[in-house]
Design a protein around this motif. Structure first.
Motif: not given
Length: 452
Positions: A176, A178-179, A182
């Motif tokens: 997603n 966010i991943e 990150i």
């Protein structure tokens, strides 16, 4: 072994430098004496101290585990916090005294206590095991210690945690937003550290994170496409070949741009070392890919589809590598040495991509041999023994495979290698003639510089 090769090469280089007047005879003697004296014993205490630091951390965790029921929860938590505080305090003390090695070890010990402390806290409060979340927290803690103190040990721990986080995520399901952010943040934080705090170990760790992050992206897109081997093999050849092309060509393109531009950005020693590490790792992978494209790609898929070059994990690095190659060829119009580098890398990319264009064994064999021979010549021209070793190993693997498999009859083998040998001899004579013509011009230029 690498130190021995370096020292042997240094002796030959010093003879040339002394004859050219770049280094005095006394300076050359002092350098050789320093190299003979530095036989590795100076690094032995720190190596033993590093192993001892890990052993002490393991002993601490084993002691707590052995007395798990006897130690109250509060004591466990306070003890972990106190150990981390004392370790960082010791690191600050050693840094103030100028003992950077001991400071790095103390910071690394604090990071290991932090890692073990998270596991112990999970046991204390009976938290469910979450390797992905644990690796994420370890990476954050390691990066914080590495950037605040410049610790190489903490950066390596953070890099291992970042790789674990990438591998522990469930399957190759698409990330997603966010991943993805990150992943990019971890990559940038790890990769930027060697530029500020130069270290060979941190450079290797950063490049490992780069390759694993790319591999994760490649796996996710490949799983999402759900394609056959013909698409996946083409993606692998195009994507990884393009990435290696970028790694090898990025430094030379930056150097040429700085050479021809009126604006000359300052390039520190750390930048130069990182670009060279990228070059070396990209070079060895590229040599392996040339062999893979000839020997293994037809075995994995009888008809490699060029459609595999269209997905972003293949097209983005490959397109960037082609742009760098074109820019390098344009900027090298007055620099024959750089021109050979970009031409060799361009030929290597063609050899890697050739299975997507044809499955004719003769064409594939000829392209692979030409690319590896070009890389051998490149390593020789640059006097880079590591490049020469990688290219010669690849050339040996291809030649042995051709001798055994490719051409069915002994007469065909004889004809093939006769043509290859004659071409190589002709190329050698042609290059020798070019170099003989260039030598008088170089002597004149050196004479003019000395006269000034």
């Amino acid at each position: 072994m690498l130190d021995w090769i370096y020292k042997k090469r240094l002796k030959g280089d010093l003879e040339i430098w002394v004859s050219n007047g770049w280094v005095s005879s006394d300076g050359a003697v002092a350098i050789l004496e320093a190299q003979d004296f530095d036989d590795g014993r100076s690094r032995l205490p720190m190596a033993l101290a590093g192993i001892g630091m890990v052993c002490v951390a393991l002993a601490l965790f084993a002691f707590i585990a052995a007395n798990w029921g006897a130690i109250p929860k509060t004591v466990k938590l306070v003890g972990i916090a106190v150990l981390i505080f004392l370790a960082h305090g010791a690191a600050a003390f050693f840094a103030k005294k100028g003992r950077t090695g001991l400071s790095d070890l103390a910071t690394g010990f604090a990071t290991l206590v932090f890692v073990g402390g998270m596991a112990l806290v999970g046991q204390i409060f009976h938290l469910p095991s979450d390797w992905q979340g644990g690796a994420f927290l370890v990476c954050l803690g390691g990066l914080a210690a590495a950037w605040l103190t410049g610790s190489v040990t903490s950066l390596v721990i953070a890099a291992v945690a970042a790789i674990s986080w990438q591998l522990e995520r469930s399957g190759f399901e698409p990330s997603n937003a966010i991943e993805t952010l990150i992943s990019l943040a971890f990559l940038v934080a790890v990769f930027a550290h060697p530029f500020i705090y130069p270290s060979r170990t941190s450079r290797w760790a950063a490049i490992a994170v780069l390759l694993v992050t790319y591999g994760r992206w490649f796996g996710e897109v490949g799983d999402l496409l759900g394609s056959g081997d013909d698409i996946i093999v083409a993606m692998l050849l195009g994507g990884l070949g393009g990435l290696c092309g970028v790694m090898v060509q990025l430094g030379p393109v930056i150097d040429l741009y700085a050479k021809w531009s009126s604006y000359k950005p300052a390039k520190s020693h750390a930048h130069w070392l990182m670009l060279r590490s990228l070059q070396d790792i990209g070079f060895i992978i590229l040599c392996g890919l040339i062999v893979l494209a000839l020997v293994f790609a037809p075995e994995l898929s009888s008809d490699v589809s060029a459609e595999g070059l269209l997905p972003l994990p293949a097209s983005l690095p490959l397109g960037t590598a082609i742009l760098l190659c074109g820019a390098g060829l344009l900027l090298s119009f007055k620099t024959s040495k750089s021109l050979v580098l970009f031409a060799s890398i361009g030929l290597s990319l063609i050899a890697v991509l050739m299975p997507t264009l044809t499955n004719n064994v003769i064409v594939l064999s000829g392209t692979s041999l030409a690319a590896l021979i070009a890389l051998c010549a490149l390593g020789t021209w640059y006097n880079n023994r590591y490049w020469m070793l990688c290219a010669y190993l690849g050339l040996t693997a291809v030649a042995l495979w051709l001798l055994q498999v490719t051409i069915g009859s002994l007469l065909g083998q004889s004809l093939f290698f006769l043509v290859a040998g004659l071409l190589l001899l002709g190329m050698a004579l042609w290059l020798a003639r070019i170099f003989r013509k260039q030598k008088p011009d170089q002597v004149k230029a050196n004479t003019a510089v000395e006269a000034k």
